[in-house]
Design a protein around this motif. Structure first.
Motif, PDB file in Angstrom:
ATOM      1  N   GLU A  75       0.803  -1.134  -0.229  1.00 50.00           N
ATOM      2  CA  GLU A  75      -0.023   0.007   0.021  1.00 50.00           C
ATOM      3  C   GLU A  75       0.792   1.324  -0.016  1.00 50.00           C
ATOM      4  N   ASP A  76       2.054   1.139   0.482  1.00 51.96           N
ATOM      5  CA  ASP A  76       2.768   2.451   0.626  1.00 51.96           C
ATOM      6  C   ASP A  76       3.443   2.540  -0.798  1.00 51.96           C
ATOM      7  N   CYS A  77       3.937   1.684  -1.698  1.00 54.56           N
ATOM      8  CA  CYS A  77       4.590   1.904  -2.987  1.00 54.56           C
ATOM      9  C   CYS A  77       4.181   1.341  -4.138  1.00 54.56           C
ATOM     10  N   GLY A  78       3.084   0.407  -4.150  1.00 59.44           N
ATOM     11  CA  GLY A  78       2.364  -0.296  -5.294  1.00 59.44           C
ATOM     12  C   GLY A  78       3.154  -1.470  -5.801  1.00 59.44           C
ATOM     13  N   MET A  79       4.345  -1.815  -5.107  1.00 62.37           N
ATOM     14  CA  MET A  79       5.089  -2.742  -5.384  1.00 62.37           C
ATOM     15  C   MET A  79       4.210  -4.068  -5.384  1.00 62.37           C
ATOM     16  N   GLU A  80       4.603  -5.051  -6.356  1.00 63.91           N
ATOM     17  CA  GLU A  80       3.435  -6.283  -6.285  1.00 63.91           C
ATOM     18  C   GLU A  80       4.400  -7.447  -5.848  1.00 63.91           C
ATOM     19  N   PHE A  81       3.724  -8.480  -5.406  1.00 65.20           N
ATOM     20  CA  PHE A  81       4.423  -9.601  -5.020  1.00 65.20           C
ATOM     21  C   PHE A  81       3.655 -11.035  -5.269  1.00 65.20           C
ATOM     22  N   THR A  82       4.182 -12.040  -5.534  1.00 63.24           N
ATOM     23  CA  THR A  82       3.497 -13.365  -5.859  1.00 63.24           C
ATOM     24  C   THR A  82       3.327 -14.126  -4.543  1.00 63.24           C
ATOM     25  N   ILE A  83       4.281 -13.649  -3.663  1.00 65.63           N
ATOM     26  CA  ILE A  83       4.078 -14.283  -2.248  1.00 65.63           C
ATOM     27  C   ILE A  83       3.849 -13.586  -0.961  1.00 65.63           C
ATOM     28  N   LYS A  84       2.955 -13.980  -0.245  1.00 68.60           N
ATOM     29  CA  LYS A  84       2.438 -13.025   0.876  1.00 68.60           C
ATOM     30  C   LYS A  84       4.011 -12.736   1.692  1.00 68.60           C
ATOM     31  N   GLY A  85       4.695 -13.660   1.890  1.00 71.91           N
ATOM     32  CA  GLY A  85       5.683 -13.421   2.796  1.00 71.91           C
ATOM     33  C   GLY A  85       6.768 -12.496   2.405  1.00 71.91           C
ATOM     34  N   ASN A  86       7.087 -12.551   0.926  1.00 74.09           N
ATOM     35  CA  ASN A  86       7.682 -11.436   0.128  1.00 74.09           C
ATOM     36  C   ASN A  86       7.437  -9.916   0.410  1.00 74.09           C
ATOM     37  N   LEU A  87       6.066 -10.002   0.750  1.00 77.97           N
ATOM     38  CA  LEU A  87       5.430  -8.361   0.764  1.00 77.97           C
ATOM     39  C   LEU A  87       5.628  -8.245   2.284  1.00 77.97           C
ATOM     40  N   LYS A  88       5.533  -9.170   3.239  1.00 80.30           N
ATOM     41  CA  LYS A  88       5.797  -8.820   4.492  1.00 80.30           C
ATOM     42  C   LYS A  88       7.255  -8.342   4.736  1.00 80.30           C
ATOM     43  N   THR A  89       8.259  -9.149   4.026  1.00 78.81           N
ATOM     44  CA  THR A  89       9.575  -8.755   4.067  1.00 78.81           C
ATOM     45  C   THR A  89       9.929  -7.372   3.317  1.00 78.81           C
ATOM     46  N   HIS A  90       9.415  -6.882   2.294  1.00 77.14           N
ATOM     47  CA  HIS A  90       9.171  -5.681   1.635  1.00 77.14           C
ATOM     48  C   HIS A  90       9.026  -4.510   2.759  1.00 77.14           C
ATOM     49  N   LEU A  91       7.760  -4.620   3.349  1.00 77.89           N
ATOM     50  CA  LEU A  91       7.233  -3.703   4.192  1.00 77.89           C
ATOM     51  C   LEU A  91       8.213  -3.144   5.057  1.00 77.89           C
ATOM     52  N   ARG A  92       9.168  -3.839   5.434  1.00 72.53           N
ATOM     53  CA  ARG A  92      10.494  -3.307   6.292  1.00 72.53           C
ATOM     54  C   ARG A  92      11.138  -2.309   5.675  1.00 72.53           C
ATOM     55  N   THR A  93      11.280  -2.325   4.395  1.00 72.22           N
ATOM     56  CA  THR A  93      11.711  -1.150   3.883  1.00 72.22           C
ATOM     57  C   THR A  93      11.037   0.066   4.187  1.00 72.22           C
ATOM     58  N   HIS A  94       9.777   0.165   4.272  1.00 76.75           N
ATOM     59  CA  HIS A  94       8.997   1.238   4.546  1.00 76.75           C
ATOM     60  C   HIS A  94       8.934   1.755   6.351  1.00 76.75           C
ATOM     61  N   THR A  95       8.716   0.368   7.030  1.00 74.81           N
ATOM     62  CA  THR A  95       8.833   0.811   8.274  1.00 74.81           C
ATOM     63  C   THR A  95      10.302   0.876   9.190  1.00 74.81           C
ATOM     64  N   LYS A  96      11.062   0.481   8.392  1.00 77.73           N
ATOM     65  CA  LYS A  96      12.555   0.362   8.797  1.00 77.73           C
ATOM     66  C   LYS A  96      12.754  -0.644  10.113  1.00 77.73           C
ATOM     67  N   GLU A  97      11.935  -1.494  10.066  1.00 80.80           N
ATOM     68  CA  GLU A  97      12.019  -2.581  11.126  1.00 80.80           C
ATOM     69  C   GLU A  97      13.135  -3.239  11.034  1.00 80.80           C
ATOM     70  N   LYS A  98      14.041  -3.646  11.914  1.00 82.42           N
ATOM     71  CA  LYS A  98      15.095  -4.616  11.613  1.00 82.42           C
ATOM     72  C   LYS A  98      15.084  -5.667  12.922  1.00 82.42           C
ATOM     73  N   PRO A  99      14.337  -6.588  12.662  1.00 80.56           N
ATOM     74  CA  PRO A  99      13.985  -7.667  13.771  1.00 80.56           C
ATOM     75  C   PRO A  99      15.131  -8.872  14.136  1.00 80.56           C
ATOM     76  N   TYR A 100      16.284  -8.624  13.057  1.00 84.31           N
ATOM     77  CA  TYR A 100      17.279  -9.790  13.346  1.00 84.31           C
ATOM     78  C   TYR A 100      18.603  -9.018  13.987  1.00 84.31           C
ATOM     79  N   ALA A 101      19.033  -9.550  15.067  1.00 89.07           N
ATOM     80  CA  ALA A 101      20.085  -8.706  15.654  1.00 89.07           C
ATOM     81  C   ALA A 101      21.182  -9.880  15.754  1.00 89.07           C
ATOM     82  N   CYS A 102      22.388  -9.147  15.559  1.00 94.13           N
ATOM     83  CA  CYS A 102      23.752  -9.891  15.739  1.00 94.13           C
ATOM     84  C   CYS A 102      23.916 -10.222  17.074  1.00 94.13           C
TER      85      CYS A 102
END
Length: 183
Positions: A75-102
Protein backbone atom coordinates in the motif's frame (compact mmCIF):
# COMPACT_ATOMS: atom_id res chain seq x y z
CA UNK A 1 -12.24 -43.24 18.69
CA UNK A 2 -15.73 -41.75 18.51
CA UNK A 3 -16.68 -38.51 16.68
CA UNK A 4 -16.61 -36.43 19.87
CA UNK A 5 -13.04 -37.53 20.63
CA UNK A 6 -11.95 -36.84 17.03
CA UNK A 7 -13.38 -33.30 17.15
CA UNK A 8 -11.71 -32.69 20.49
CA UNK A 9 -8.39 -33.90 19.05
CA UNK A 10 -8.71 -31.65 16.00
CA UNK A 11 -9.14 -28.59 18.21
CA UNK A 12 -6.36 -29.42 20.63
CA UNK A 13 -2.62 -29.08 20.24
CA UNK A 14 -2.26 -32.85 20.57
CA UNK A 15 -0.85 -34.60 17.51
CA UNK A 16 -1.43 -38.27 16.87
CA UNK A 17 0.29 -39.26 13.61
CA UNK A 18 3.98 -39.99 14.09
CA UNK A 19 6.50 -40.09 11.24
CA UNK A 20 9.53 -42.38 11.33
CA UNK A 21 11.70 -39.24 11.71
CA UNK A 22 9.94 -38.37 14.96
CA UNK A 23 7.73 -35.55 13.67
CA UNK A 24 4.16 -35.53 14.96
CA UNK A 25 1.48 -34.60 12.45
CA UNK A 26 -2.05 -33.54 13.30
CA UNK A 27 -3.75 -35.68 10.64
CA UNK A 28 -3.17 -38.65 8.40
CA UNK A 29 -3.17 -36.31 5.39
CA UNK A 30 -0.56 -34.06 7.04
CA UNK A 31 1.60 -37.12 7.71
CA UNK A 32 1.22 -38.19 4.07
CA UNK A 33 2.29 -34.73 2.88
CA UNK A 34 5.21 -34.72 5.31
CA UNK A 35 6.39 -38.16 4.14
CA UNK A 36 6.91 -36.77 0.63
CA UNK A 37 9.92 -34.87 2.01
CA UNK A 38 11.56 -38.20 2.87
CA UNK A 39 10.72 -39.97 -0.39
CA UNK A 40 11.34 -36.89 -2.56
CA UNK A 41 8.02 -37.72 -4.22
CA UNK A 42 6.71 -34.69 -6.08
CA UNK A 43 3.12 -35.44 -6.98
CA UNK A 44 2.09 -31.88 -7.92
CA UNK A 45 3.22 -31.17 -11.49
CA UNK A 46 2.89 -27.91 -13.41
CA UNK A 47 0.95 -28.56 -16.64
CA UNK A 48 2.67 -25.62 -18.31
CA UNK A 49 6.36 -26.49 -17.82
CA UNK A 50 6.51 -29.88 -16.09
CA UNK A 51 8.21 -28.68 -12.90
CA UNK A 52 7.14 -30.84 -9.95
CA UNK A 53 6.50 -29.98 -6.30
CA UNK A 54 6.10 -31.81 -3.02
CA UNK A 55 3.26 -29.60 -1.82
CA UNK A 56 0.22 -28.32 -3.68
CA UNK A 57 0.69 -24.81 -2.25
CA UNK A 58 4.17 -24.62 -3.84
CA UNK A 59 2.66 -25.51 -7.22
CA UNK A 60 0.03 -22.81 -6.74
CA UNK A 61 2.74 -20.21 -6.07
CA UNK A 62 4.79 -21.50 -9.03
CA UNK A 63 1.82 -21.11 -11.40
CA UNK A 64 1.99 -17.36 -10.76
CA UNK A 65 5.29 -17.29 -12.68
CA UNK A 66 3.29 -18.30 -15.75
CA UNK A 67 0.21 -16.16 -15.13
CA UNK A 68 2.21 -13.14 -13.88
CA UNK A 69 -0.34 -12.90 -11.04
CA UNK A 70 0.93 -10.81 -8.13
CA UNK A 71 -1.90 -10.67 -5.60
CA UNK A 72 0.05 -9.04 -2.74
CA UNK A 73 0.52 -5.28 -3.13
CA UNK A 74 2.38 -2.78 -0.95
CA UNK A 75 0.00 0.00 0.00
CA UNK A 76 3.00 2.29 0.52
CA UNK A 77 4.61 2.07 -2.93
CA UNK A 78 2.46 -0.20 -5.12
CA UNK A 79 5.08 -2.91 -5.51
CA UNK A 80 3.48 -6.29 -6.25
CA UNK A 81 4.47 -9.75 -5.02
CA UNK A 82 3.55 -13.34 -5.82
CA UNK A 83 4.14 -14.49 -2.23
CA UNK A 84 2.65 -12.94 0.91
CA UNK A 85 5.90 -13.46 2.84
CA UNK A 86 7.81 -11.41 0.26
CA UNK A 87 5.39 -8.51 0.77
CA UNK A 88 5.82 -8.78 4.53
CA UNK A 89 9.60 -8.67 4.15
CA UNK A 90 9.36 -5.76 1.70
CA UNK A 91 7.25 -3.71 4.11
CA UNK A 92 10.30 -3.47 6.37
CA UNK A 93 11.83 -1.08 3.85
CA UNK A 94 9.01 1.32 4.71
CA UNK A 95 8.80 0.70 8.46
CA UNK A 96 12.59 0.50 8.93
CA UNK A 97 11.93 -2.54 11.15
CA UNK A 98 15.06 -4.62 11.79
CA UNK A 99 14.00 -7.67 13.81
CA UNK A 100 17.22 -9.69 13.38
CA UNK A 101 20.11 -8.80 15.70
CA UNK A 102 23.68 -10.06 15.66
CA UNK A 103 24.46 -11.70 19.00
CA UNK A 104 28.09 -10.66 18.69
CA UNK A 105 27.97 -6.95 17.83
CA UNK A 106 24.24 -6.10 18.17
CA UNK A 107 23.99 -4.83 14.57
CA UNK A 108 20.36 -5.17 13.42
CA UNK A 109 19.09 -6.43 10.07
CA UNK A 110 15.77 -6.35 8.26
CA UNK A 111 16.25 -9.83 6.79
CA UNK A 112 17.41 -13.13 8.25
CA UNK A 113 19.53 -13.77 5.16
CA UNK A 114 21.31 -10.45 5.77
CA UNK A 115 22.05 -11.51 9.34
CA UNK A 116 23.44 -14.84 8.13
CA UNK A 117 25.68 -13.01 5.66
CA UNK A 118 26.75 -10.56 8.36
CA UNK A 119 27.71 -13.36 10.76
CA UNK A 120 30.38 -14.44 8.29
CA UNK A 121 32.28 -11.26 9.20
CA UNK A 122 32.71 -12.67 12.70
CA UNK A 123 33.25 -16.31 11.73
CA UNK A 124 35.44 -15.47 8.72
CA UNK A 125 33.55 -18.16 6.80
CA UNK A 126 33.87 -17.74 3.03
CA UNK A 127 31.65 -20.35 1.40
CA UNK A 128 31.71 -18.90 -2.13
CA UNK A 129 34.91 -20.02 -3.86
CA UNK A 130 36.09 -19.10 -7.35
CA UNK A 131 36.81 -22.24 -9.36
CA UNK A 132 39.35 -20.34 -11.48
CA UNK A 133 41.68 -18.98 -8.80
CA UNK A 134 40.39 -20.29 -5.44
CA UNK A 135 39.63 -16.80 -4.05
CA UNK A 136 36.85 -17.09 -1.47
CA UNK A 137 34.05 -14.68 -0.57
CA UNK A 138 31.49 -14.23 2.19
CA UNK A 139 28.74 -13.27 -0.27
CA UNK A 140 27.55 -14.88 -3.49
CA UNK A 141 27.27 -11.47 -5.17
CA UNK A 142 30.92 -10.73 -4.52
CA UNK A 143 31.92 -14.01 -6.18
CA UNK A 144 29.69 -13.20 -9.15
CA UNK A 145 31.36 -9.80 -9.50
CA UNK A 146 34.82 -11.34 -9.11
CA UNK A 147 34.14 -13.87 -11.89
CA UNK A 148 34.05 -10.97 -14.35
CA UNK A 149 37.81 -10.61 -13.90
CA UNK A 150 38.11 -14.04 -15.53
CA UNK A 151 35.32 -13.79 -18.11
CA UNK A 152 36.12 -10.16 -19.05
CA UNK A 153 32.36 -9.50 -18.96
CA UNK A 154 31.56 -5.77 -18.79
CA UNK A 155 27.83 -5.36 -18.19
CA UNK A 156 27.90 -1.67 -17.17
CA UNK A 157 27.97 0.60 -20.23
CA UNK A 158 28.18 4.39 -20.32
CA UNK A 159 25.19 5.80 -22.23
CA UNK A 160 27.29 8.78 -23.36
CA UNK A 161 30.45 7.20 -24.81
CA UNK A 162 29.63 3.44 -24.73
CA UNK A 163 32.70 2.59 -22.65
CA UNK A 164 32.02 -0.65 -20.70
CA UNK A 165 32.95 -1.61 -17.14
CA UNK A 166 33.08 -4.76 -15.01
CA UNK A 167 31.82 -2.99 -11.91
CA UNK A 168 28.99 -0.54 -11.36
CA UNK A 169 31.19 1.61 -9.11
CA UNK A 170 33.67 2.07 -11.99
CA UNK A 171 30.88 3.26 -14.28
CA UNK A 172 29.73 5.73 -11.61
CA UNK A 173 33.28 7.07 -11.26
CA UNK A 174 33.57 7.32 -15.04
CA UNK A 175 30.32 9.30 -15.32
CA UNK A 176 31.92 12.06 -13.25
CA UNK A 177 34.25 12.74 -16.20
CA UNK A 178 31.26 13.55 -18.40
CA UNK A 179 29.74 15.69 -15.63
CA UNK A 180 32.98 17.74 -15.40
CA UNK A 181 33.09 18.12 -19.20
CA UNK A 182 29.64 19.76 -19.15
CA UNK A 183 30.58 22.37 -16.54
Amino acid sequence: MDEKQKKKLLHSDEKCHLCVCGKNCSSRNALKQHSHFHTNLKPHVCKMCGKAFIQRCDLKIHLRTHTKEKPYVSEDCGMEFTIKGNLKTHLRTHTKEKPYACEICDKRMAHKSSLNEHLRIHTEEKPYVCEECDMAFTQRGNLKTHLRTHTKEKPYVCDICQKAFCHKRNLKAHLRIHTKERT
